[in-house]
Design a protein around this motif. Sequence first.
Motif, PDB file in Angstrom:
ATOM      1  N   GLU A 108       0.689  -1.184   0.162  1.00 39.27           N
ATOM      2  CA  GLU A 108      -0.007   0.058   0.228  1.00 39.27           C
ATOM      3  C   GLU A 108       0.975   1.082   0.136  1.00 39.27           C
ATOM      4  O   GLU A 108       0.593   2.214  -0.794  1.00 39.27           O
ATOM      5  CB  GLU A 108      -0.948   0.048   1.323  1.00 39.27           C
ATOM      6  N   THR A 109       1.862   1.309   0.730  1.00 36.64           N
ATOM      7  CA  THR A 109       2.846   2.346   0.747  1.00 36.64           C
ATOM      8  C   THR A 109       3.590   2.648  -0.607  1.00 36.64           C
ATOM      9  O   THR A 109       3.723   3.657  -1.073  1.00 36.64           O
ATOM     10  CB  THR A 109       3.772   2.101   1.857  1.00 36.64           C
ATOM     11  N   THR A 112       1.308   4.271  -3.021  1.00 35.57           N
ATOM     12  CA  THR A 112       0.744   5.755  -2.685  1.00 35.57           C
ATOM     13  C   THR A 112       2.027   6.127  -3.372  1.00 35.57           C
ATOM     14  O   THR A 112       1.841   7.423  -3.755  1.00 35.57           O
ATOM     15  CB  THR A 112       0.828   5.681  -1.219  1.00 35.57           C
ATOM     16  N   GLN A 113       3.310   5.803  -2.928  1.00 37.98           N
ATOM     17  CA  GLN A 113       4.489   6.800  -3.472  1.00 37.98           C
ATOM     18  C   GLN A 113       4.647   6.800  -4.545  1.00 37.98           C
ATOM     19  O   GLN A 113       4.927   8.043  -5.320  1.00 37.98           O
ATOM     20  CB  GLN A 113       5.792   5.993  -2.785  1.00 37.98           C
ATOM     21  N   MET A 115       1.951   6.703  -6.928  1.00 34.97           N
ATOM     22  CA  MET A 115       1.075   7.387  -7.671  1.00 34.97           C
ATOM     23  C   MET A 115       1.530   8.981  -7.021  1.00 34.97           C
ATOM     24  O   MET A 115       1.166   9.723  -8.078  1.00 34.97           O
ATOM     25  CB  MET A 115      -0.277   7.028  -7.004  1.00 34.97           C
ATOM     26  N   ASP A 116       1.751   9.246  -6.053  1.00 35.39           N
ATOM     27  CA  ASP A 116       2.158  10.689  -5.315  1.00 35.39           C
ATOM     28  C   ASP A 116       3.519  11.109  -6.486  1.00 35.39           C
ATOM     29  O   ASP A 116       3.273  12.352  -7.064  1.00 35.39           O
ATOM     30  CB  ASP A 116       2.675  10.693  -4.150  1.00 35.39           C
TER      31      ASP A 116
END
Length: 132
Positions: A108-109, A112-113, A115-116
């Motif tokens: 999940e991390t 997110t990283q 995508m950001d």
Amino acid sequence: MTLTSIQEGAASRAERGLRPVVAASTPRGPGDDDRSGTAIITRTKPRAKRPSLYRVLLLNDDYTPMEFVVHVVERFFNKSHDDAYQIMMHVHQNGVGECGVFTYEVAETKVTQVMDFARKHQHPLQCVMEKK
């Protein structure tokens, strides 16, 4: 050890998640069978369940530059340049490619990283996770 102390000990073992004491025989008076009043104590070891694993996948698009995808794979998945290039080509040719397999929180991390980072650099790169 008396039967009462065995029963009291069983209650405390039950609170700690251990199996209760199983009495093989109970103390008897003189002249009763030749049982000795012994007890068998069994303990169960708690078994840790292996965590579920998740695949982190990159999805192909027509706008994100190949060099950017290679950079993302190197940076967030600690791959060598050659491995990152192979993953990028797999994504480009097949529409999707696996960057790694992780526990839920790590996957999940990573998603997110990525995508950001892609949004920050104005690229529509998509990164998802799926249960293995």
